[in-house]
Design an enzyme around this catalytic site. Structure first.
Site, PDB file in Angstrom:
ATOM      1  N   LEU A 178      47.886  53.661  36.022  1.00 58.55           N
ATOM      2  CA  LEU A 178      46.701  52.871  36.347  1.00 58.55           C
ATOM      3  C   LEU A 178      45.673  53.793  37.000  1.00 58.55           C
ATOM      4  O   LEU A 178      45.551  53.865  38.217  1.00 58.55           O
ATOM      5  CB  LEU A 178      47.095  51.727  37.284  1.00 58.55           C
ATOM      6  CG  LEU A 178      46.271  50.445  37.224  1.00 58.55           C
ATOM      7  CD1 LEU A 178      47.050  49.304  37.847  1.00 58.55           C
ATOM      8  CD2 LEU A 178      44.939  50.616  37.923  1.00 58.55           C
TER       9      LEU A 178
ATOM     10  N   GLU B 168      41.874  54.974  35.695  1.00 62.24           N
ATOM     11  CA  GLU B 168      40.822  55.063  34.681  1.00 62.24           C
ATOM     12  C   GLU B 168      40.125  56.426  34.668  1.00 62.24           C
ATOM     13  O   GLU B 168      39.818  56.980  33.608  1.00 62.24           O
ATOM     14  CB  GLU B 168      39.799  53.947  34.901  1.00 62.24           C
ATOM     15  CG  GLU B 168      40.275  52.562  34.518  1.00 62.24           C
ATOM     16  CD  GLU B 168      41.172  51.909  35.561  1.00 62.24           C
ATOM     17  OE1 GLU B 168      41.696  50.809  35.287  1.00 62.24           O
ATOM     18  OE2 GLU B 168      41.356  52.513  36.649  1.00 62.24           O
TER      19      GLU B 168
ATOM     20  N   HIS C 144      36.503  40.229  36.157  1.00 61.16           N
ATOM     21  CA  HIS C 144      36.998  40.271  34.783  1.00 61.16           C
ATOM     22  C   HIS C 144      35.980  39.696  33.802  1.00 61.16           C
ATOM     23  O   HIS C 144      36.324  39.381  32.672  1.00 61.16           O
ATOM     24  CB  HIS C 144      38.314  39.484  34.648  1.00 61.16           C
ATOM     25  CG  HIS C 144      39.461  40.070  35.402  1.00 61.16           C
ATOM     26  ND1 HIS C 144      39.599  39.931  36.755  1.00 61.16           N
ATOM     27  CD2 HIS C 144      40.531  40.800  34.988  1.00 61.16           C
ATOM     28  CE1 HIS C 144      40.704  40.551  37.160  1.00 61.16           C
ATOM     29  NE2 HIS C 144      41.287  41.083  36.104  1.00 61.16           N
TER      30      HIS C 144
ATOM     31  N   GLN D  23      41.216  48.082  30.288  1.00 64.15           N
ATOM     32  CA  GLN D  23      41.864  46.778  30.180  1.00 64.15           C
ATOM     33  C   GLN D  23      40.829  45.660  30.273  1.00 64.15           C
ATOM     34  O   GLN D  23      40.891  44.665  29.547  1.00 64.15           O
ATOM     35  CB  GLN D  23      42.913  46.635  31.274  1.00 64.15           C
ATOM     36  CG  GLN D  23      43.951  45.583  30.975  1.00 64.15           C
ATOM     37  CD  GLN D  23      45.160  45.725  31.894  1.00 64.15           C
ATOM     38  OE1 GLN D  23      45.097  45.305  33.062  1.00 64.15           O
ATOM     39  NE2 GLN D  23      46.223  46.317  31.383  1.00 64.15           N
ATOM     40  N   PHE D  24      39.863  45.845  31.143  1.00 63.48           N
ATOM     41  CA  PHE D  24      38.659  45.023  31.221  1.00 63.48           C
ATOM     42  C   PHE D  24      37.494  45.963  31.496  1.00 63.48           C
ATOM     43  O   PHE D  24      37.640  46.956  32.221  1.00 63.48           O
ATOM     44  CB  PHE D  24      38.759  43.971  32.333  1.00 63.48           C
ATOM     45  CG  PHE D  24      39.771  42.887  32.066  1.00 63.48           C
ATOM     46  CD1 PHE D  24      39.392  41.719  31.432  1.00 63.48           C
ATOM     47  CD2 PHE D  24      41.098  43.060  32.438  1.00 63.48           C
ATOM     48  CE1 PHE D  24      40.334  40.720  31.175  1.00 63.48           C
ATOM     49  CE2 PHE D  24      42.040  42.077  32.190  1.00 63.48           C
ATOM     50  CZ  PHE D  24      41.657  40.899  31.542  1.00 63.48           C
ATOM     51  N   ALA D  25      36.334  45.644  30.939  1.00 62.42           N
ATOM     52  CA  ALA D  25      35.173  46.514  31.134  1.00 62.42           C
ATOM     53  C   ALA D  25      34.854  46.691  32.615  1.00 62.42           C
ATOM     54  O   ALA D  25      34.344  47.742  33.024  1.00 62.42           O
ATOM     55  CB  ALA D  25      33.958  45.936  30.399  1.00 62.42           C
ATOM     56  N   ASP D  26      35.163  45.679  33.422  1.00 59.52           N
ATOM     57  CA  ASP D  26      34.899  45.748  34.860  1.00 59.52           C
ATOM     58  C   ASP D  26      35.564  46.968  35.504  1.00 59.52           C
ATOM     59  O   ASP D  26      35.042  47.556  36.448  1.00 59.52           O
ATOM     60  CB  ASP D  26      35.427  44.486  35.548  1.00 59.52           C
ATOM     61  CG  ASP D  26      35.010  43.217  34.838  1.00 59.52           C
ATOM     62  OD1 ASP D  26      34.260  42.428  35.428  1.00 59.52           O
ATOM     63  OD2 ASP D  26      35.442  43.012  33.680  1.00 59.52           O
ATOM     64  N   PHE D  27      36.734  47.352  34.993  1.00 61.21           N
ATOM     65  CA  PHE D  27      37.515  48.415  35.621  1.00 61.21           C
ATOM     66  C   PHE D  27      36.944  49.807  35.351  1.00 61.21           C
ATOM     67  O   PHE D  27      37.395  50.790  35.944  1.00 61.21           O
ATOM     68  CB  PHE D  27      38.971  48.362  35.144  1.00 61.21           C
ATOM     69  CG  PHE D  27      39.674  47.062  35.459  1.00 61.21           C
ATOM     70  CD1 PHE D  27      39.158  46.161  36.389  1.00 61.21           C
ATOM     71  CD2 PHE D  27      40.851  46.724  34.821  1.00 61.21           C
ATOM     72  CE1 PHE D  27      39.791  44.974  36.677  1.00 61.21           C
ATOM     73  CE2 PHE D  27      41.510  45.537  35.096  1.00 61.21           C
ATOM     74  CZ  PHE D  27      40.974  44.647  36.030  1.00 61.21           C
TER      75      PHE D  27
END
Length: 668
Positions: free
Chosen positions: A406, A408, A475, A430-434
């Protein structure tokens, strides 16, 4: 004040079985950066260079490392590693031109000092953020492992930079994947003026290695023979048994962080202690005392180095200052690539959901490009949280479909490292937010690396994005505008399965960095009959999805579906232009629509302020003013975070406000 790095003096060299030629070669190699430093400090005082980061007192680490590795093994240096560049035989006139911002420098005057790389010399330069190069080294090492090359990669960091999260991420990924990387920490006691005890609570870096599951070695960084022998032995072993090793090289910086900083913050007794351990003077004395370096040989080497430096400087100074050329500046943003659109075969078609079209593109691109590697959290056996890579491990294997820790930032950096070795990489957020955790790697490494020194970044970052699924503020964000402002990136955002497949294939073909946004709410709610075979769509080309004469609606992504629904409800005669590509965006298509209708409104899911619509509406006002019959309008989501409760989220999204504004525009 005490410093944990203080070591005994003088340096104890062990001659061992070193040949005389090797010992003298190390001396000459060690002397070159010191003599260049002496010259640069004079030039700095004369105002002939603008800045200098000194490695005075730390030269043995760079020279020991560069001489210990094979010439075709990558090294990733930092500010104080001048010896890496000279040790790899970079022409001095180009090195000095780089320092002076001349055209023949490696960055063509676009970056300074050691912020450059040279694949010819197997060097990847740093950026000012210090930590990201750790993950790039991971990527290069991963490429070695995938290609079954018996090579090692070596990356430098400082004790101050080890406080960065990138340090942890880089070491962790290397340990988990057993990558052949040597991480060298130059422990010189200070991060600019901040002493080690204010950077971390431990005393020595070798204590950190076991925590990552890797070996650690501590060496005297001022002892050229110890550095050389240690790195040489480690590299030889790692080539046979790939794994990362953490090397702590204890040393001291005898000058300021950069010359303007000075060293007043360092206790005088500490400077005196380490002056006794000068790596150049001590090694020279050792060679003389052992009859290896004669006065004649010493004079010959010094004269040779002096001549080389003076000749290099003469050529660099003689070069004219750069005459700016805007066209060249734009052209160097991206690696040369001319897209050849592959049309869709009309014979074989089937109905596919949005999510299936993306999966289809990934699968066909994996088949087309054996050097394409997919990376992301849970994308292996689990198939990703949206099941886009379900079954990929069985078909393509774990080497190419890689579950990641985990982290990015490290994975994006690793993707760049793969690219340096000729691989293609897809990274799934996993989500654009991350992606915020990997922001630096995207905007400062992927986006700038070709402009800076001609290295392409063959990386696609997939971004599951958007609201409408009651997932709350972390998310559901639309964050494409974060990157729209960054030169050197390409951004695509499909609104339907046909475009999703064709645009992803096109992005993966292009050897330049892409952000590929895919709306989560469309994954399983939208189906379309599309070609089964491989095809691509032209990048930078908008699609007129609805033809009308009264008003132009410029939009993308989910906005296309909102606009279509509202136009149907209102029974208005509207053009709907789906941008599809956000960088570069299709100015011609927008202008043609505005010319036809005379009225235009931009619709985006992103928050209104500072969104992509603001830029495009400004461009329309400036370039299409004479065709307008009404003010240019735009609508977007509220300028708040995305709320969780469905009623709040519905109010946040722009649909109802857009409908009202569209009515006002039509009757204007």
């Amino acid at each position: 004040m005490t410093n944990p790095n203080v070591a005994e003096s003088p340096i104890l060299f062990k001659k061992g079985r070193f040949k005389k030629e090797t010992l003298l070669k190390l001396y000459e190699s060690l002397l070159m950066p010191r003599r260049i430093e002496e010259k640069m400090l004079i030039l700095l005082r004369q105002g002939k260079i603008s800045k200098w980061f000194s490695g005075w007192g730390q030269e043995a680490i760079s020279i020991g490392a560069v001489e210990a590795l094979s010439k075709d093994e990558f090294i990733l240096p930092m500010h104080r590693n001048l010896g890496i560049f000279t040790g790899r035989g970079i022409p001095l006139e180009r090195l000095f031109a780089q320092f002076q911002g001349k055209k023949s420098g490696f960055t063509k005057g676009r970056d300074r000092s050691f912020h450059f790389g040279s694949t010819e010399h197997h060097i990847v330069g740093m950026i000012s953020h210090l930590g990201p190069q750790m993950a790039i080294a991971d990527g290069i090492a991963l490429a070695h492992k995938l290609s079954k090359e018996k090579k090692v990669c070596l990356v430098f960091t400082g004790d101050g930079a080890s406080s960065e999260g990138d340090f942890h991420e880089g070491l962790n990924v290397a340990a988990v994947w057993k990558l052949p990387v040597i991480f060298v920490v130059e422990h010189n006691g200070y991060g600019l003026s901040t002493p080690s005890e204010e950077q971390f609570a431990f005393k020595q870096f070798i204590d950190k290695g076991p925590g990552y599951g890797m070996e650690s070695v501590k060496i005297d960084g001022n002892n050229i023979l110890e550095v050389y022998q240690t790195i040489q032995n480690l590299a030889s072993d790692i080539r046979k048994n790939p794994r990362p090793v953490l090397v702590e090289a204890v040393t001291f910086r005898m000058r300021g962080h950069e010359e303007a900083s000075g060293t007043k913050y360092v206790p005088k007794e500490l400077m005196s202690t380490w002056a006794m351990k000068d790596p150049v003077e001590n090694y020279e004395r050792f060679l003389e005392e052992n009859g290896i370096l004669t006065l004649e040989e010493k004079s010959r080497i010094n004269d040779k180095i002096k001549i080389a430096i003076n000749e290099g400087l003469e050529k660099a100074f003689a070069e004219e200052n750069i005459i700016p050329n805007s066209e060249e500046e734009f052209n160097d943003l991206f690696a040369p690539f001319t897209q050849r659109v592959i049309p869709a075969a009309e014979s074989l078609k089937s109905e596919k959901r949005f999510v299936d079209a993306i999966s289809d593109a990934l699968k066909q691109s994996m088949e087309k490009y054996p050097n394409l590697v997919l990376m992301g959290q849970d994308i292996g056996d689990y198939g990703g949280v949206f099941k886009i890579t379900d079954g990929f491990v069985v078909q393509f294997g774990r080497d190419r479909v890689r579950n990641t820790p985990l982290c990015e930032s490290a994975i994006i950096g690793t993707a760049l490292g793969l690219s340096i070795q000729g691989y293609k990489a897809m990274v799934e957020m996993q989500f654009a937010d991350f992606v915020s955790v990997g922001f630096n790697q995207i905007v400062n490494n992927l986006a700038k690396i070709h402009y800076r020194w001609g290295q392409n970044a063959d990386v696609v970052v997939r971004m599951p994005t958007g609201a409408g699924v009651a997932a709350g503020p972390f998310h559901s964000q639309s964050n494409e505008a974060w990157f729209f402002h960054t030169p050197g990136l390409k951004i695509v955002y499909p609104s339907n399965p046909y475009d999703a497949k064709g645009l992803l294939n096109a992005a993966l073909e292009d050897p330049n960095p892409y952000l590929y946004f895919e709306h989560k709410a469309l994954y399983r709610s939208l189906s379309e009959t599309i070609p089964d075979d491989y095809y691509t769509i032209e990048i930078g080309k908008a699609q007129l999805v609805r033809n009308g004469n009264t008003v132009s609606i410029i939009t993308y992504g989910m906005g296309v579906h909102w606009a279509n629904t509202i136009v149907d409800e209102m029974e208005c005669d509207a053009d709907i232009v789906d941008l599809r590509t956000l960088l570069p965006w299709d100015k011609e298509a927008v202008q043609q629509s505005v010319k036809k209708t005379g009225k235009v409104i931009f619709l985006q899911e992103d928050c209104l302020t500072g969104g992509i619509g603001a830029e495009i509406c400004a461009w329309i006002s400036e370039n299409c003013f004479e065709y307008l019959d009404a003010p240019v309008m735009r609508e977007g989501s509220l300028d708040t975070p995305v709320p969780f409760a469905p009623s709040l989220e519905k109010n946040f999204l722009p649909v109802e406000r857009f409908k009202k504004k569209l009515q006002d525009l039509i009757v204007y």
